[in-house]
Design a protein around this motif. Structure first.
Motif, short mmCIF file in Angstrom:
data_model
loop_
_atom_site.label_atom_id
_atom_site.label_comp_id
_atom_site.label_asym_id
_atom_site.label_seq_id
_atom_site.Cartn_x
_atom_site.Cartn_y
_atom_site.Cartn_z
N VAL A 10 0.95 -1.68 0.18
CA VAL A 10 0.16 -0.35 -0.43
C VAL A 10 0.87 1.25 -0.38
O VAL A 10 0.67 1.95 -0.62
N CYS A 92 -7.87 7.43 8.75
CA CYS A 92 -6.78 8.65 10.40
C CYS A 92 -5.60 9.33 9.19
O CYS A 92 -4.75 9.48 9.75
N HIS A 93 -5.96 9.37 7.98
CA HIS A 93 -4.31 10.17 6.80
C HIS A 93 -4.86 10.86 6.02
O HIS A 93 -5.68 10.06 5.33
N ASP A 95 -3.92 9.97 1.85
CA ASP A 95 -2.91 9.27 1.17
C ASP A 95 -1.99 9.75 -0.54
O ASP A 95 -3.79 11.29 -0.48
N VAL A 119 -5.68 15.16 8.15
CA VAL A 119 -6.08 14.99 9.46
C VAL A 119 -5.81 15.27 10.62
O VAL A 119 -4.18 14.70 10.97
N LEU A 122 -0.72 12.94 14.80
CA LEU A 122 0.56 12.81 14.75
C LEU A 122 1.29 11.74 14.88
O LEU A 122 1.98 11.51 14.93
N VAL A 123 0.50 10.14 14.02
CA VAL A 123 0.98 9.09 13.70
C VAL A 123 0.80 8.78 12.24
O VAL A 123 1.68 9.23 11.47
N CYS A 124 -0.01 8.28 12.35
CA CYS A 124 -0.53 7.65 11.15
C CYS A 124 0.00 9.00 9.49
O CYS A 124 0.45 8.18 8.97
N TYR A 128 2.72 8.94 5.12
CA TYR A 128 2.17 9.24 3.85
C TYR A 128 2.99 10.14 3.20
O TYR A 128 2.32 11.14 3.18
N PRO B 39 -2.72 13.04 21.82
CA PRO B 39 -2.06 13.76 22.35
C PRO B 39 -1.73 14.37 23.30
O PRO B 39 -2.48 15.79 23.18
N ILE B 67 4.21 5.15 21.14
CA ILE B 67 5.01 4.78 20.08
C ILE B 67 6.36 4.57 20.03
O ILE B 67 7.19 3.87 20.26
N CYS B 92 -0.21 3.25 15.65
CA CYS B 92 -0.83 3.72 16.35
C CYS B 92 -1.58 3.55 17.03
O CYS B 92 -2.95 4.60 17.72
N VAL B 123 -7.64 8.93 16.88
CA VAL B 123 -8.55 7.73 15.26
C VAL B 123 -8.62 6.74 16.00
O VAL B 123 -9.38 5.38 16.02
N CYS B 124 -7.12 6.07 15.95
CA CYS B 124 -7.55 4.60 15.20
C CYS B 124 -7.28 3.44 16.37
O CYS B 124 -8.12 2.78 15.95
N TYR B 151 -14.49 13.64 14.87
CA TYR B 151 -13.37 12.27 15.63
C TYR B 151 -14.90 11.34 16.12
O TYR B 151 -14.84 11.30 16.98
#
Lengths: 215, 215
Positions: A10, A92-93, A95, A119, A122-124, A128, B39, B67, B92, B123-124, B151
């Motif tokens: 992906v 969550c992001h 792409d 979005v 702070l992670v996903c 991308y 966060p 993380i 995440c 989100v996740c 959200y």
């Protein structure tokens, strides 16, 4: 292992589309920035303050991503520049394919600047590539100085960290030098700006950083 | 479509493990709570304030996900209850298998309470059942009233919303009634507490909510 293999597939598909986008943006001379932060760090308001400062002849477009609602697009549309909302419906992001679809309706020819508000996450979003020139991470001082250490990906991959809401510094336990040191520990070359949309501090520098040749 | 099919498979594997965990927790009479937020909303400090209020004979354990870094585990370990850090190394969210592994070293027999602090991400984490009795979402007043609408998953699936950092209300544009209405629009039965770890407001109610039969 199957999960990891598919994730790689992906991501590599995403990288291919992002590389195409990057070529298109370069051909058109469009500077593209990808803004990443936690929910509620103030990305949208920072973009509003920049949009209202841009000269009218600057050709700017905005793409904003949210899981639900078009609140942000409605806010950003007040400033007379074209805005596209991407509603990810759970993802969550953003792409690269979402960006490709979204800009299909925009006239890229002669576009100076494309601002992509990711979005709130702070992670996903850090994984991308959207074909951007660089990523910008926004950290509000209410979130704590430790965030660069706990979420290193966003800070490692960003060219600029915006320390936002500095008007709240008298009321929150947040040491600016520690936050700066933590960010530079993860990414020694990261630039840092301090801003407040309430007091106006740093907003001229912020606007110049976004559009250096034109403001 | 391949992505969606795999995601379903991963989630159903997670659901199977979570169902096993839920049975084990029920057998041991352990109340398990899964704390979710952006966060920097103050989850760790809220848990610290509860831990220091618990009676010494309450059997509590904490699992905290990040993380990177074990900062949170070190903070939470000051209160004399066992704490396990899960470092997700990029992932995440916490999933049920991580919880299963993490609690293997804990003595569940007679454990009253297991508090799971998820990765900071609105989100996740909402998509991954950890076998908990319920989810709790923490929203800091610096994040804006619109977050339940933007959200919805986290708010729809939580039994309690904690509106945290209310000491900052004089300094931020945040209307508590609007935030409450937005949360109830997404989840009409959600309970709501207002807290501040600076002023101490709401912390006794918060502690009672976590351990209703024992505090």
């Amino acid at each position: 292992m199957e999960r990891i293999a598919l994730e790689k597939k992906v991501l590599s598909e995403n990288d291919r589309i992002a590389a195409d986008l990057r070529q298109r943006f370069a051909r058109e001379g469009t500077r593209v920035l990808n803004f990443i932060s936690s929910p509620g760090s103030g990305k949208t308001m920072l973009l509003e303050r920049a949009l209202e400062r841009f000269p009218r002849n600057l050709k700017v477009a905005v793409v904003t991503g949210d899981i639900q609602t078009d609140n942000d697009a409605r806010r950003l549309a007040h400033y007379g520049f074209p805005v596209r909302q991407i509603t990810t419906a759970g993802a969550c992001h953003l792409d690269a394919r979402m960006i490709e679809k979204s800009i299909a309706e925009l006239d890229l020819a002669g576009l100076d600047l494309l601002l992509i508000e990711n979005v709130g996450n702070l992670v996903c979003p850090t994984s991308y590539d959207l074909g951007e020139e660089c990523k910008v991470v926004v950290l509000s001082v209410t979130e704590g100085e430790d965030k660069p250490l706990k979420y290193p990906g966003a800070f490692f991959r960003s060219s600029l960290m915006v320390l936002n809401k500095i008007d709240l510094l008298p009321y929150v336990p947040f040491e600016v030098p520690v936050a700066r040191e933590n960010a530079r520990h993860i990414n020694p070359t990261i630039e840092i700006l301090e801003t407040s949309c309430i007091s106006g501090a740093g907003l001229d520098e912020w606007t110049r950083w976004i559009a250096p040749s034109r403001v």
